[in-house]
Design an enzyme around this catalytic site. Structure first.
Site, PDB file in Angstrom:
ATOM      1  N   CYS B 396      -0.655   1.539  -4.543  1.00  0.00           N
ATOM      2  CA  CYS B 396      -0.545   2.321  -3.320  1.00  0.00           C
ATOM      3  C   CYS B 396       0.216   1.605  -2.218  1.00  0.00           C
ATOM      4  CB  CYS B 396      -1.934   2.733  -2.846  1.00  0.00           C
ATOM      5  SG  CYS B 396      -3.053   1.358  -2.599  1.00  0.00           S
ATOM      6  N   HIS B 440      -7.229   1.752  -0.170  1.00  0.00           N
ATOM      7  CA  HIS B 440      -6.052   2.582  -0.352  1.00  0.00           C
ATOM      8  C   HIS B 440      -5.137   2.399   0.850  1.00  0.00           C
ATOM      9  CE1 HIS B 440      -3.746   5.678  -2.204  1.00  0.00           C
ATOM     10  NE2 HIS B 440      -3.958   6.597  -1.267  1.00  0.00           N
ATOM     11  N   ASP B 456       0.711  11.114   1.634  1.00  0.00           N
ATOM     12  CA  ASP B 456       0.271  10.078   0.685  1.00  0.00           C
ATOM     13  C   ASP B 456       1.227  10.078  -0.503  1.00  0.00           C
ATOM     14  OD1 ASP B 456      -0.930   8.279  -0.927  1.00  0.00           O
ATOM     15  OD2 ASP B 456      -2.885   9.279  -1.003  1.00  0.00           O
TER      16      ASP B 456
END
Lengths: 317, 654
Positions: B396, B440, B456
């Protein structure tokens, strides 16, 4: 039976044996390690309070609670023990008197109990739940007479060693302390001279004239027992010797030249021991008391006890 | 040769048990010193090795003290005193000669055992500490009971602990707590969890960290998993390599509005930082914290204790504006990553709006076979270029940082947001666990008409990431063998179930025991009708607790001893009664006199009593010495004693 004439101090288990350690006469106090433990707890509490740490509080209170409960354990380890008897064999002055205390645990297992007489080292023993344990304590003696060791202190620090519980019990124990044997050629020479006048030498030579057997009487010397017959299951029999029936000899207090009566008693003591090793019957003559000649363990004991208690009124039994 | 020290073995064991929890957090050389010392102390008496002399011990003590103070630059970290204490306990063991030394060592061990509370407040550690205390107490009993068996001492120590529970618990409830500490401040705890910077290519260590970061109980309907974005920090400063938070973020001045409100209670594990997590985006600040203009929450002080707070968030916020504007989020240092800049410039030329630029970037990630992985490999000098055009493998952080770089290069204000995504429901309790492995990173772009909008990039590549556990998505080979066995092996399922059950117990333990503070105590006292104000009320409560606890402990102690008491000897009691009656009648049995001798003496002294006394004595002897207790015989004997009366027998006999 012995009854103590003097008043019993308060806080002492008294009365005739058996005597139990009672609640009233048992004390408990933290010792130096208990104080150390308190410091440890205070440090934990202060740290926990400062940082508001509940885990610290919890552990400090666990430890504190355990210390508190240990008081009960220490106390219960002590109370209810019973002194059910005392035994003591006579000793010579200068030797250690060995007192045997018969301790009964009273149905609970007792651990790490310490028994202490004044002037002696503490003896640490466990008592099982059932049965009687003989606790032997040794006290040095240095004077002839009737030695009374005083009260027996029983104490324990079990389980954690931070509290000490103790109690004192009047034991009524007494030990006959014989005079310190003072061997001297002079005294022995006096005795020998007496023998020369009679048939001493002849008697001594006739030691081994075996004359017969008779039933065992307590006090017969072991070396005169007929062990072979005993091993065959014929009971204990004593061999008698014609030589043992020699001319009696008197050990006389007034015949000794020492100015110090204690020294005379010590010499007489040595002479009794020597005479018992010999073969002729011997008697003892003390001012105010005469013991007729005889032989054997019981006679020897009577003579030595008379020497030990000489001059102490009412104890000449 | 010195006599063997019989207590050295168990004392060493007690110290080892007490030190064990610290062994993994202390500096390696301190742990090594402890291990070597224990081994030496264990082997020395068996091999006849001599203990180090007084000067050697002193030199070691001074060296170790200096080394510890130097290593920790003083005593600020809790590990410094703990390291010192552990090492000194080892040295103390080498000079144990007498009872005093042994007692001192045991007290030191108690202190060492309790010092584990600096590590954590979990139930498992508390239980371990209690076990350690019991073991050390058993050793304490052993040194005060020479020749006893350790096994019986362990059970005695455990029994004493159980008997001590009432005192301990009542004191725990009643001992006065103070608001704030008394003096000084807590030692710095270790810091775990999120990092407040993000560097592409830096190693991410949280994926295998299964520790809970925080727990959440929802007051309202729990949102679906894909909406669970837990916001912690925004990283809007970029120096060409590392993303970080701006030094100053002003507090939020506009009210936050929106729809789909969700409110929940968060119980945050201490992480030694000031940021708090809240569901994206929080509406207002909880007590003890501030809502910043970047919609993050900042606590008033570092979170060193479990922190419980209540938040309300809007899943669909209205236009998110901030007073400072988005201009800071355009800043981009010149130079580096030329290919990424060219690509961004091309998109900016083609797109009609900033939103279209973002769509193009997402489409680029989706079309070019990007792989979500934990082992992205090295990225070289231009990490964004390397990631976007060469390796195309990353997690991520790579996606978020590259996306943010592209947006800024294309002139779209963008910033990186770090936090957690997802949550696991504890099937045994009505709450969710968010673990460190749920960490994250995502991005937000600024659109003039909509304000800050969450994007995202990972959802483009691995949409499953938002619905499932991160671990399910990844190549299993990337994890360590131990981790794979625990999390993916045949025992994974029962282990996980157990983990949830234990987490529930542990959470309740924290809630009810560890978080019992001044406030709860005051409440408890009020309910008992005692005022918590001033000193009289708390003092009375403490005294009452002490008295009640002492009484309970005493009761418990004597109860457990009653149950252990042997059954009364009824034959003996009857015999004693008979002897007492004979004493009244004038013939007392001497303490040393056996039954047969006594009967003989009675028959001589009082011929009239010979027959009944003889009968009773024969019965008693048969009961006592025949080897087995016959109930019928015992009953007959007791009956005979009951009806026995010296006066009547003599009258009847004469």
């Amino acid at each position: 039976m012995e009854t103590s004439a003097n008043a019993t101090p308060p806080g002492t288990a008294a009365g005739p044996l058996p005597r139990s350690l009672k609640n009233k006469s048992t004390y408990i106090m933290p010792n130096a390690f208990g104080l150390m433990f308190t410091v440890l707890l205070s440090a934990l509490l202060a740290g926990s309070a400062n940082y508001n740490n509940n885990l610290g509080f919890l552990m400090a209170f666990f430890l504190g609670g355990m210390a508190f409960v240990s008081i009960l354990h220490t106390h219960r380890n002590l109370i209810g023990i019973t002194l059910s008897g005392v035994q003591c064999e006579p000793v010579f002055a200068g030797e250690e008197a060995v007192f045997e205390f018969l301790m009964d645990s009273g149905g609970r297992e007792r651990r790490a109990l310490a028994f202490k007489l004044a002037g002696a080292d503490a003896v640490v023993e466990d008592l099982p739940a059932k049965g009687i344990v003989r606790v032997r304590t040794r006290v040095p003696t240095n004077q002839r007479g009737l030695f009374s060791p005083g009260r027996l202190t029983v104490f324990t620090r079990f389980p954690f060693g931070i509290f000490r519980a103790w109690s004192q019990v009047e034991t009524g124990a007494e030990c006959v302390v014989y005079p310190r044997p003072l061997d001297s050629r002079m005294a022995w020479a006096a005795l020998s001279r007496g023998e020369e006048n009679g048939a001493g030498k002849k008697a001594r030579q006739a030691v081994d004239d075996f004359s017969g057997l008779r039933a065992y009487v307590p006090g017969d010397p072991p070396r005169h027992l007929w062990w072979k017959a005993y091993s065959r299951g014929l009971g204990l029999q004593t061999k008698t010797f014609s030589g043992s029936q020699g001319e009696p000899v008197y050990l006389d207090f007034s015949a000794l030249a020492d100015p110090d009566p204690e020294k005379r008693l010590s010499r007489l003591c040595a002479m009794v021991l020597a005479a018992e090793r010999g073969t002729r019957p011997y008697g003892l003559s003390l001012p105010g008391r005469v013991i007729l000649p005889s032989r054997g363990e019981a006679h020897r004991r009577t003579c030595l006890t008379a020497l030990a208690l000489f001059g102490s009124p009412g104890k000449n039994a | 040769m010195k006599p063997r020290n019989p207590y050295l073995g168990i004392l060493t064991l007690a110290v080892a048990v007490a030190t064990l929890p610290h062994l993994f957090s202390m500096p390696g050389w301190v742990s090594a010193f402890c291990l070597v010392s224990w081994g030496f102390l264990f082997l020395a008496p068996r091999r006849g090795w001599a203990m180090p002399g007084a000067w050697a011990r002193r030199a070691l003590a001074v060296t170790l003290a200096i080394a510890v103070v130097y290593r920790f630059q003083g005593l600020a970290s809790y590990l410094a005193p703990v390291s010192l204490l552990s090492a000194m306990a080892c040295l103390k063991l080498m000079e144990v000669h007498n009872h005093r030394d042994r007692m001192a060592t045991v007290f030191m061990t108690f202190f060492l055992a309790v010092s584990s509370l600096l590590i954590s407040k979990s139930l498992q550690l508390a239980l371990y500490m209690v076990g350690s205390l019991v073991f050390t107490s058993a050793v304490l009993i052993q040194i005060n009971h020479p020749g006893g068996r350790m096994k019986s001492h362990l059970s005695l120590a455990a029994r004493i602990l159980v008997q001590a529970l009432p005192v301990a618990l009542l004191l725990f409830l009643a001992f006065p707590r103070f608001q704030g500490g008394l003096w000084g401040r807590a030692w710095d705890q270790r810091s775990t969890g999120l990092s407040d910077t993000l560097t592409m290519g830096a190693f991410s260590s949280l994926a295998e960290n299964n520790e809970p970061a925080f727990r959440v109980a929802f007051d309202t309907e729990p949102p679906p998993r894909r909406d669970l974005y837990w916001r912690a920090l925004t990283l809007s400063r970029f120096d060409g390599k590392t993303w970080s938070s701006p030094t100053v973020v002003p507090p939020m001045i506009h009210p936050v509005t929106g729809s789909r409100p969700v409110s929940c209670t968060v119980v945050l594990e201490p992480h030694s930082e000031r940021w708090l997590m809240a569901l994206d985006v929080p509406a207002r600040a909880p007590e003890g914290a501030v809502l910043r203009s970047d919609f993050t929450l900042t606590a008033n002080r570092r979170v060193q204790e479990t922190f419980r707070y209540h938040t309300t968030s809007f899943l669909a916020p209205a236009r998110l504006a901030e007073s400072a504007g988005p201009f800071l989020s355009l800043q981009l240092p010149p130079g580096g990553n030329p290919r990424a800049r060219r690509l961004a410039a091309e998109w900016a030329g083609r797109a009609a709006s900033p939103a279209q630029v973002a769509d193009m970037a997402i489409a680029y990630f989706r079309k070019n076979d990007f792989v979500y992985t934990l082992a992205p490999g090295t990225l070289g000098r231009d990490p964004v270029d390397a990631f976007l055009f060469e390796t195309r493998q990353g997690f991520c952080e790579h996606f978020a940082a590259s996306f943010a770089f592209l947006m800024r290069a294309a002139g779209v204000p963008c910033r990186v947001v770090v936090g957690y995504q997802g949550a696991q429901k504890n099937p045994f309790g009505n709450y969710y666990i968010v673990r460190q492995s749920d960490a994250h990173a995502w991005t937000e772009i600024w659109l003039a008409d909509r304000g800050w909008v969450r994007v995202d990039p990972v959802s483009a590549v691995a949409p499953a990431r938002l619905n499932r556990d991160v671990r399910d998505l990844m190549d299993k080979k990337m994890f360590s063998l131990m981790y794979r066995w625990l999390r993916m092996g045949p025992l994974a399922r029962p282990l996980e179930e157990f983990g949830f059950a234990w987490d529930l117990v542990n959470t309740r333990w924290r809630e009810w025991v560890m978080d019992y503070t001044h406030k709860e105590q005051a409440g408890l006292l009020e309910r008992l009708g005692i005022s918590a104000k001033g000193w009289a009320g708390p003092a009375a409560a403490l005294a009452g607790a002490l008295a009640l606890g002492a009484a309970l402990a005493t009761l418990l102690h004597f109860r457990s001893n009653w149950t252990q008491r042997p059954r009364p000897d009824r034959s003996r009691e009857s015999w004693d009664r008979f002897c007492a009656r004979m004493a009244q009648a004038g013939v007392a049995r001497r303490p040393d006199e056996g039954p047969a001798d006594f009967a003989w003496r009675v028959s001589q002294a009082r011929p009239g009593l010979a027959a009944p006394v003889g009968e009773i004595t024969d019965l008693y002897i048969a009961l006592r010495y025949a080897g087995k207790e016959d109930p019928a015989l015992s009953a007959r004997f007791r009956d005979r004693v009951r009806t026995f009366s010296a006066a009547r027998e003599e009258r009847g006999g004469s």
